[in-house]
Design an enzyme around this catalytic site. Structure first.
Site, PDB file in Angstrom:
ATOM      1  N   LYS A   1      18.296  59.204  78.459  1.00 57.65           N
ATOM      2  CA  LYS A   1      18.197  58.632  77.128  1.00 57.65           C
ATOM      3  C   LYS A   1      16.813  58.032  76.887  1.00 57.65           C
ATOM      4  CE  LYS A   1      22.928  56.796  77.466  1.00 57.65           C
ATOM      5  NZ  LYS A   1      23.121  56.759  78.958  1.00 57.65           N
ATOM      6  N   GLY A   2      16.075  57.767  77.969  1.00 56.86           N
ATOM      7  CA  GLY A   2      14.844  56.989  77.851  1.00 56.86           C
ATOM      8  C   GLY A   2      13.793  57.547  76.916  1.00 56.86           C
TER       9      GLY A   2
ATOM     10  N   GLU B   1       9.187  62.958  78.589  1.00 58.72           N
ATOM     11  CA  GLU B   1       9.772  61.899  79.426  1.00 58.72           C
ATOM     12  C   GLU B   1       9.195  60.549  79.022  1.00 58.72           C
ATOM     13  OE1 GLU B   1      11.937  60.912  81.240  1.00 58.72           O
ATOM     14  OE2 GLU B   1      12.528  62.269  82.846  1.00 58.72           O
ATOM     15  N   ASP B   2       9.969  59.507  79.251  1.00 59.16           N
ATOM     16  CA  ASP B   2       9.444  58.157  79.035  1.00 59.16           C
ATOM     17  C   ASP B   2       8.661  57.699  80.253  1.00 59.16           C
ATOM     18  OD1 ASP B   2      11.939  58.373  80.275  1.00 59.16           O
ATOM     19  OD2 ASP B   2      12.372  56.258  79.997  1.00 59.16           O
TER      20      ASP B   2
ATOM     21  N   ASP C   1       8.629  58.414  87.878  1.00 57.81           N
ATOM     22  CA  ASP C   1       8.633  57.451  88.975  1.00 57.81           C
ATOM     23  C   ASP C   1       8.474  58.265  90.273  1.00 57.81           C
ATOM     24  OD1 ASP C   1       9.109  55.300  90.616  1.00 57.81           O
ATOM     25  OD2 ASP C   1      11.008  54.743  89.740  1.00 57.81           O
TER      26      ASP C   1
ATOM     27  N   LYS D   1       4.115  56.232  87.070  1.00 58.52           N
ATOM     28  CA  LYS D   1       3.887  55.347  88.222  1.00 58.52           C
ATOM     29  C   LYS D   1       3.457  56.223  89.391  1.00 58.52           C
ATOM     30  CE  LYS D   1       7.461  51.815  87.403  1.00 58.52           C
ATOM     31  NZ  LYS D   1       8.753  51.310  87.909  1.00 58.52           N
TER      32      LYS D   1
ATOM     33  N   PHE E   1       8.943  47.018  87.726  1.00 60.62           N
ATOM     34  CA  PHE E   1      10.094  47.388  86.907  1.00 60.62           C
ATOM     35  C   PHE E   1       9.819  47.008  85.457  1.00 60.62           C
ATOM     36  CE2 PHE E   1      14.398  47.691  85.445  1.00 60.62           C
ATOM     37  CZ  PHE E   1      14.874  48.746  86.191  1.00 60.62           C
TER      38      PHE E   1
ATOM     39  N   ASP F   1      15.366  51.164  79.866  1.00 63.87           N
ATOM     40  CA  ASP F   1      16.416  50.143  79.985  1.00 63.87           C
ATOM     41  C   ASP F   1      16.388  49.391  81.298  1.00 63.87           C
ATOM     42  OD1 ASP F   1      17.281  52.466  81.536  1.00 63.87           O
ATOM     43  OD2 ASP F   1      19.188  51.398  81.748  1.00 63.87           O
TER      44      ASP F   1
ATOM     45  N   ARG G   1      16.409  48.746  75.546  1.00 64.61           N
ATOM     46  CA  ARG G   1      15.764  49.989  75.090  1.00 64.61           C
ATOM     47  C   ARG G   1      15.138  49.800  73.711  1.00 64.61           C
ATOM     48  NH1 ARG G   1      17.451  54.287  78.503  1.00 64.61           N
ATOM     49  NH2 ARG G   1      19.580  54.114  79.289  1.00 64.61           N
TER      50      ARG G   1
HETATM   51  C1  PRP Z   1      14.498  57.464  84.193  1.00 64.31           C
HETATM   52  C2  PRP Z   1      13.378  58.187  83.436  1.00 64.31           C
HETATM   53  C3  PRP Z   1      13.276  59.490  84.159  1.00 64.31           C
HETATM   54  C4  PRP Z   1      13.647  59.113  85.583  1.00 64.31           C
HETATM   55  C5  PRP Z   1      12.388  58.965  86.381  1.00 64.31           C
HETATM   56  O1  PRP Z   1      15.712  57.885  83.690  1.00 64.31           O
HETATM   57  O2  PRP Z   1      13.714  58.381  82.078  1.00 64.31           O
HETATM   58  O3  PRP Z   1      14.151  60.460  83.651  1.00 64.31           O
HETATM   59  O4  PRP Z   1      14.336  57.861  85.547  1.00 64.31           O
HETATM   60  O5  PRP Z   1      12.684  58.675  87.715  1.00 64.31           O
HETATM   61  P1  PRP Z   1      12.237  59.621  88.907  1.00 64.31           P
HETATM   62  O6  PRP Z   1      10.845  60.095  88.629  1.00 64.31           O
HETATM   63  O7  PRP Z   1      12.290  58.683  90.112  1.00 64.31           O
HETATM   64  O8  PRP Z   1      13.215  60.734  89.034  1.00 64.31           O
HETATM   65  P2  PRP Z   1      17.114  57.200  84.082  1.00 64.31           P
HETATM   66  O9  PRP Z   1      17.735  57.986  85.205  1.00 64.31           O
HETATM   67  O10 PRP Z   1      16.913  55.739  84.298  1.00 64.31           O
HETATM   68  O11 PRP Z   1      18.007  57.486  82.790  1.00 64.31           O
HETATM   69  P3  PRP Z   1      17.787  57.022  81.261  1.00 64.31           P
HETATM   70  O12 PRP Z   1      16.597  57.807  80.736  1.00 64.31           O
HETATM   71  O13 PRP Z   1      19.056  57.419  80.600  1.00 64.31           O
HETATM   72  O14 PRP Z   1      17.546  55.532  81.248  1.00 64.31           O
END
Ligand code: PRP
Length: 178
Positions: free
Chosen positions: A42-43, A98-99, A102, A130, A151, A158, A164
């Site tokens: 959802k991000g 993507e938002d 990580d 990151k 964080f 979120d 959000r």
């Molecule tokens: C977050 C973000 C990426 C992912 C990045 O999504 O939007 O999709 O984590 O992490 P990574 O590089 O370690 O894989 P999240 O799973 O928190 O879901 P959301 O977007 O619904 O909040």
């Protein structure tokens, strides 16, 4: 909500300026092509909503959702699709939004999955990155900002599904996590 914030990393104005720049760059580089913009739920929802209004080209949007097994802060790398795209992407010019990147494990899975569907082209645009946290190499084509390993919440991102809707990107006070 605002009282839980420790520090604002990017204000609404700073985000808007950078998103507009990215939109301009994408508009220039995709001249003459029809884009399919795919948001990772959802991000990425907030970023995508702002970004597409700065892309002055014919485009369509679709959404995909994925989750990785693991605890709340560390992804395991085993990703599953929660929601697939509504439409095929074969022969389309795909821009994945993507938002935040990580570890890169989510995007690595999604990129492999989507590239196997034979789009005409495939590029990645993330608002935040990151790089210190990366576990798998990801080639990012458009990026808003690099951020340290902290964080963060806001502008779509979120903590426990909340914050959000903050119009800026910020860190939270430690007591919020307690
Ligand atoms: C977050 C973000 C990426 C992912 C990045 O999504 O939007 O999709 O984590 O992490 P990574 O590089 O370690 O894989 P999240 O799973 O928190 O879901 P959301 O977007 O619904 O909040």
């Amino acid at each position: 909500m605002h009282e839980d914030v420790k520090e604002i990393l990017f204000s609404a104005d700073e985000l808007n300026k950078r998103v507009r720049e990215l939109g301009k760059q994408i508009t220039t580089e995709y001249q003459g092509r029809e884009l399919l913009v795919i948001g990772v739920l959802k991000g990425a929802n907030v970023f995508l909503g702002d970004l597409i209004r700065y892309i002055e080209l014919p485009l369509e949007i679709d959404f995909i959702a994925a989750a990785s097994y693991g605890n709340s802060t560390e992804s395991s790398g085993v990703v599953r699709l929660l929601k697939d795209l509504d439409y095929p992407i074969e022969n389309r010019h795909v821009l994945l939004i993507e938002d935040l990147i990580d570890t890169g494990l989510t995007l690595n899975y999604l990129a492999d999955n989507l590239k196997a569907r034979q789009p005409a082209s495939f590029k990645i645009c993330t608002l935040l990155d990151k790089p210190e946290r990366r576990k798998v190499a990801i080639e990012v084509d458009y990026k808003g900002f690099d951020i340290p390993d902290e964080f963060i919440v806001g502008y779509g991102i979120d903590y426990s599904q909340k914050y959000r809707n903050l119009p800026y990107v910020a860190t939270l006070k430690p007591e919020v996590y307690a």
